[in-house]
Design a protein around this motif. Sequence first.
Motif, PDB file in Angstrom:
ATOM      1  N   SER A  96     -23.119 -43.348  71.610  1.00  0.00           N
ATOM      2  CA  SER A  96     -22.871 -43.521  73.046  1.00  0.00           C
ATOM      3  C   SER A  96     -22.290 -44.898  73.355  1.00  0.00           C
ATOM      4  O   SER A  96     -21.668 -45.103  74.393  1.00  0.00           O
ATOM      5  N   LEU A  97     -22.480 -45.846  72.428  1.00  0.00           N
ATOM      6  CA  LEU A  97     -21.933 -47.207  72.604  1.00  0.00           C
ATOM      7  C   LEU A  97     -20.574 -47.382  71.959  1.00  0.00           C
ATOM      8  O   LEU A  97     -20.010 -48.474  71.976  1.00  0.00           O
ATOM      9  N   GLY A  98     -20.056 -46.295  71.359  1.00  0.00           N
ATOM     10  CA  GLY A  98     -18.723 -46.367  70.786  1.00  0.00           C
ATOM     11  C   GLY A  98     -18.672 -46.732  69.304  1.00  0.00           C
ATOM     12  O   GLY A  98     -17.586 -46.927  68.762  1.00  0.00           O
ATOM     13  N   TYR A  99     -19.833 -46.813  68.664  1.00  0.00           N
ATOM     14  CA  TYR A  99     -19.848 -47.141  67.239  1.00  0.00           C
ATOM     15  C   TYR A  99     -19.557 -45.886  66.409  1.00  0.00           C
ATOM     16  O   TYR A  99     -20.017 -44.795  66.734  1.00  0.00           O
ATOM     17  N   GLN A 100     -18.803 -46.059  65.342  1.00  0.00           N
ATOM     18  CA  GLN A 100     -18.517 -44.962  64.440  1.00  0.00           C
ATOM     19  C   GLN A 100     -19.786 -44.580  63.662  1.00  0.00           C
ATOM     20  O   GLN A 100     -20.415 -45.424  63.042  1.00  0.00           O
ATOM     21  N   LEU A 101     -20.144 -43.312  63.721  1.00  0.00           N
ATOM     22  CA  LEU A 101     -21.333 -42.835  63.045  1.00  0.00           C
ATOM     23  C   LEU A 101     -21.022 -42.333  61.636  1.00  0.00           C
ATOM     24  O   LEU A 101     -21.896 -42.274  60.774  1.00  0.00           O
ATOM     25  N   TYR A 102     -19.767 -41.961  61.414  1.00  0.00           N
ATOM     26  CA  TYR A 102     -19.369 -41.451  60.089  1.00  0.00           C
ATOM     27  C   TYR A 102     -18.046 -42.060  59.675  1.00  0.00           C
ATOM     28  O   TYR A 102     -17.225 -42.402  60.496  1.00  0.00           O
TER      29      TYR A 102
END
Length: 391
Positions: free
Chosen positions: A385-391
């Motif tokens: 939700s904060l825009g960080y890449q999860l993968y």
Amino acid sequence: MDSLQILMVDSPFANMTSLYQVDPEADVLLIVPPFNPSSFAPSPGTSSAATVPGLRLKVSSKHLTLSSKPFKNKLHSTKSSQVQSDGRIHISLSPTGNFDPKAVTISLNAVHGRGSKVPKVVDLETLARITYFVDKFQLHDTVDIYADRWISNLWKDFQINEETSQRDLVLWIYIAHAFKQAEIFRVVTRQAALGASGPIDTLGLPIREKIIKHIDALRQDIVGASLRIIHSAVQSLVTGSAKCDKNLCDNFLLGDLIKTLHRSGHTAIWSEPVKPFPGASFTGIVKAIGGTSTQLDRFSLGGSLWTANGGKAITNGNKKRKSPNAGPITPDSSPEPVSRTNGINGGGLARIDNVHECEARKVFARLDDIEDLEDSVKGLELESSLGYQLY
């Protein structure tokens, strides 16, 4: 040999394959070895295909170094003594990389800004091969604008459902992740979780292990919830807590449910289901339960258990009855009278007053909750939700 490795060629005539000019002022000759289509993302049943000849491409070191860190590192490490007699550095992609010459050509035309040479539409197979080359040599930023168009054109006509092949889903997962297509990634990872019967096969594509693990975690969650519902229903029917004193529905439902699930390979109902449920898929479970529901409908309408061939002789031990209008007709094994009716398709036998409510049918009706579980699977998110890449 590492497929990322770029090899210096000793002789400009080491590979006399076809020559394609990407940049007229090229100072690099890139050699693409022959390509075996059958070994690219192979899946069971993949048919063999003829090997595609290799290709030589005249390209610009400037464009390569600006667009690709692997190319930049290799070209910056070359020495003047490695320049060939034609004034170019000769570089070969690793033969074990299995890069498609067509996909490489499309990608490098995009890298060199030759938009008129870049196709507006590609098929899924070509897009996957382009993605593989782009991903290996980190060309995403340069090719991304073209990839958006390719993906948009393909996706609008692509049908994602339980009939979608596992290979197509894996290709889409790889493509959507590489080009950061969040909505597509969510949809295809969701479908993969619903249809897979274990950790999905990457088909040799460099899909991150984290993605595979999280898709399988989604699968295990929904399969586990489904099997718990089935286990509860079976236990209720076995223990007699859900009985039918009128038509013995509990016996029929228990037998048909167990047989249907066993034929489908879902045998984890005898004990409390435990992860990781190898071989079990949500779509497989839904189909198995659907088969039992169909049998119950036939039973209710007079097409099951003691259904006869309307109007023909009915054997009851050594006795035979032929009258189509006689009734009731009760087999020795029947717990209650059975009358001849029009049944299904105009003939057959049916239980008297067969449509009714009982505890067994109420338990069986809870199996409908399994299909509703599908709405709980949301697929994987590429970003937080904060825009960080999860993968």
